[in-house]
Design an enzyme around this catalytic site. Structure first.
Site, short mmCIF file in Angstrom:
data_model
loop_
_atom_site.label_atom_id
_atom_site.label_comp_id
_atom_site.label_asym_id
_atom_site.label_seq_id
_atom_site.Cartn_x
_atom_site.Cartn_y
_atom_site.Cartn_z
N GLY A 162 25.58 15.16 31.22
CA GLY A 162 25.49 14.55 32.15
C GLY A 162 24.19 14.32 33.11
N VAL A 163 23.78 14.09 34.17
CA VAL A 163 22.72 14.63 34.98
C VAL A 163 22.21 15.79 35.31
CG1 VAL A 163 20.51 13.58 36.39
CG2 VAL A 163 22.38 12.34 35.80
N GLY A 164 20.92 16.39 34.89
CA GLY A 164 20.60 17.40 35.74
C GLY A 164 19.60 18.41 34.82
N ASN A 165 19.24 19.35 35.86
CA ASN A 165 17.82 20.09 34.95
C ASN A 165 18.59 21.68 33.62
OD1 ASN A 165 15.74 19.60 36.47
ND2 ASN A 165 16.30 20.44 38.33
N GLU A 188 26.20 8.40 29.25
CA GLU A 188 26.09 7.11 30.89
C GLU A 188 24.67 6.73 30.92
OE1 GLU A 188 28.91 8.53 34.29
OE2 GLU A 188 27.92 10.78 33.72
N ILE A 201 30.26 22.19 40.03
CA ILE A 201 29.72 23.50 41.59
C ILE A 201 30.95 24.55 40.82
CG2 ILE A 201 30.38 23.96 44.03
CD1 ILE A 201 30.12 20.69 44.15
N ASN A 254 27.86 14.96 45.95
CA ASN A 254 27.42 13.90 45.29
C ASN A 254 28.87 13.04 45.19
OD1 ASN A 254 24.78 14.44 44.66
ND2 ASN A 254 25.33 15.54 42.90
N GLY A 302 31.13 9.62 36.26
CA GLY A 302 31.53 9.27 35.04
C GLY A 302 32.19 10.72 34.33
N LYS A 309 23.46 30.18 45.55
CA LYS A 309 22.84 30.75 47.04
C LYS A 309 22.14 31.91 46.59
CE LYS A 309 23.27 27.15 49.59
NZ LYS A 309 22.06 26.40 50.23
#
Length: 514
Positions: A278-281, A303, A373, A393, A397, A417
């Site tokens: 997946g996308v992200g840091n 993807e 999450i 978001n 996929g 947080k």
């Protein structure tokens, strides 16, 4: 209001067919062909290959109409997220009435959560079939960025494919943005498969290895439907990735150790199976960690191709990558454009109905690595909603891969947080991935291998390995009382407390008790 941008000059090689050159016009003139209430299928997937000039011109028309007291909004279908020149511009103009299938623009998110934009969040592999099934209604316009129009009238895709083949086939009218910023060597990198069909006419898709090419390098278009061609010269816009922090590095370390163990046990080959990320840091940190791993030569069936995967390709650790789009930081995009010829035979960009196809994911045996999450004691995962009701978001996929992967992995830091939120909770506030689709959960605290475990066994692994110490005693106390007092003992739950952590956060700003 965004000021009009003059159309750049375009090389004849970019629009080599005379009929298409005759349809060249400004973005403002092209935008006038999209009326209020139109359903528009736009290109774009994770900030790559989205139209950049016409949406801004359309936003200006919307703002002028609203100033005159006239309604003007459209329904927007895309591949996934886009960029600020599309989603951001239309949202500022209050010009989006309906959106599918995935969004990451903060202003659109705000309007969705305020209830002023209707949002259909769906699995990305299902978008093209659903569009063909017709229950969403007709598609009025396809607005698609391409990199070139060839002398025979075929069209070279841009830096993403997404649902563009379907939009071009289904739409009544087509507007093409020809973007000269996109490298000419993209020609030959795409694999556009035209063999899909609706039941009862479906046939097996003849792809058995990630590097198989089963289609053609260009789109087929009915020239009679093309009403406008717009020249642009604008880069894709993606935010740079953050340097991995301690939590991201810890997650990567746990996951790489797990892969090594699976290889040692004979459950994975030494080169692993095709990876999906997946996308992200955090996902990018895992890819960076693979650089120093013993696994090679790896392949990817995913993807998006992001910075870490490009680095693996450059180093030879990754033999090839199949995706539907790039998701590169500005520096990585510039580096790719500088060496596009080097990568053209090692990267394949496909329609997302193929890149995310559940049967292909299962056939290839993908290793699915996606963010989340939150997760609960039993392995249910929420990847879309904050506190159960605010969309972040979309599912994207992740579901396409999670349910069908050889190993399905979800990962996130154990706290959010600043410690006010625990990623591991008694019960997730929204379920995107049921426990049967989640095999491994990883946080900076450790990894829980949930394969073959009963619910209570899963809970014990999650508490022992994934919960931050700040919340471990609190969760252990909840679980002990659930074992004692719940209605049933298979998946113990206290109904009056299961979502109390979320309610406490909404009311007090923290999930911590006491």
């Amino acid at each position: 209001m965004n000021a009009p941008v003059s159309s750049p000059s375009v090389s004849p090689a970019r629009i080599a067919h005379p009929d298409y050159r005759a349809k060249l016009m400004s973005a403002d003139d092209a935008a006038s062909l999209i009326g209020p209430g139109a359903v528009v299928g736009m290109s774009g997937f994770t900030g790559a290959g989205y139209p950049k000039a016409v949406p801004q011109a359309l936003a200006r028309r919307m703002e002028a109409a609203h100033a005159a007291g006239n309604p003007y909004a459209i329904k927007v279908w895309t591949g996934a997220s886009t960029g600020p020149e599309l989603d951001g511009a239309l949202a500022r103009a209050k010009g989006i009435d309906f959106r599918l299938p995935y969004n990451s623009d903060p202003l659109v998110r705000e309007q969705i959560n305020a209830g002023t934009v209707q949002y259909f969040d769906m699995h990305l592999s299902q978008v093209a079939p659903v569009a063909w099934q017709g229950f969403l209604g007709p598609l009025d316009v396809a607005l698609v960025e391409v990199s070139a129009i060839l002398p025979d009238g075929s069209v070279v895709p841009s830096s993403s494919v997404g649902n563009n083949k379907t939009w071009l086939d289904r739409a009544g009218k087509i507007i093409l943005e020809v973007n000269s910023w996109q490298h000419e060597a993209l020609h030959g990198m795409h694999d556009i498969y035209y063999g899909t069909a609706l039941p009862p006419h479906r046939r097996p898709i003849p792809l058995v290895h990630p590097n198989d090419r089963i289609g053609q390098p260009t789109f087929r278009i009915d020239p009679a439907k093309v009403v406008a061609v717009v020249a642009t010269d604008t880069p894709d816009r993606n935010a740079p990735f953050k340097a991995p922090d301690d939590a991201a590095r810890a997650i990567a370390g746990h996951l790489l150790q797990f892969f090594g163990h699976e290889v040692k046990m004979g459950r994975l080959p030494a080169s692993l199976l095709p990876i999906q990320s997946g996308v992200g840091n955090i996902a990018n940190a895992v890819l960076n960690g693979l650089m120093d791993s013993p696994f090679e030569p790896m392949t990817a069936y995913t993807e998006v191709l992001q910075d870490g995967m490009l680095d693996l390709l450059a180093a030879g650790k990754l033999a090839m990558a199949s995706a539907t789009a790039f998701s590169l930081s500005p520096d990585a995009a510039e580096a790719l454009n500088g060496e596009m010829h080097r990568y053209r035979d090692r990267i394949v960009l496909r329609p997302q109905e193929i890149s995310n196809h559940p049967e292909l994911v299962r056939r290839l045996g993908c290793l699915a690595m996606n963010g989340m999450i939150e997760a609960d004691l039993y392995g249910n995962v929420n990847s879309t909603h904050l506190m159960g009701s605010r969309i972040q978001n979309g599912i994207g996929g992740s579901g396409d891969f999670a349910r069908n992967a050889y190993i399905s992995i979800f990962m996130a830091p154990s706290l959010a947080k600043g410690g006010a939120i625990s990623t591991i909770v008694p019960q997730v506030s929204h379920v995107d991935h049921i426990d049967q689709d989640v095999q491994v959960i990883v946080t900076d605290q450790g990894l829980a291998d949930l394969r073959g475990l009963s619910p209570k066994q899963r809970a014990e692994q999650v508490i022992a390995n994934c919960v931050h110490p700040t919340y471990r005693d609190q969760l252990s106390d909840y679980y002990a009382r659930a074992l004692r007092d719940s209605y049933g003992k298979h998946s113990p739950s206290l109904l009056d407390e299961a979502l109390s952590w979320h309610q406490r956060f909404v009311q007090t700003g923290t999930m911590r008790a006491g």
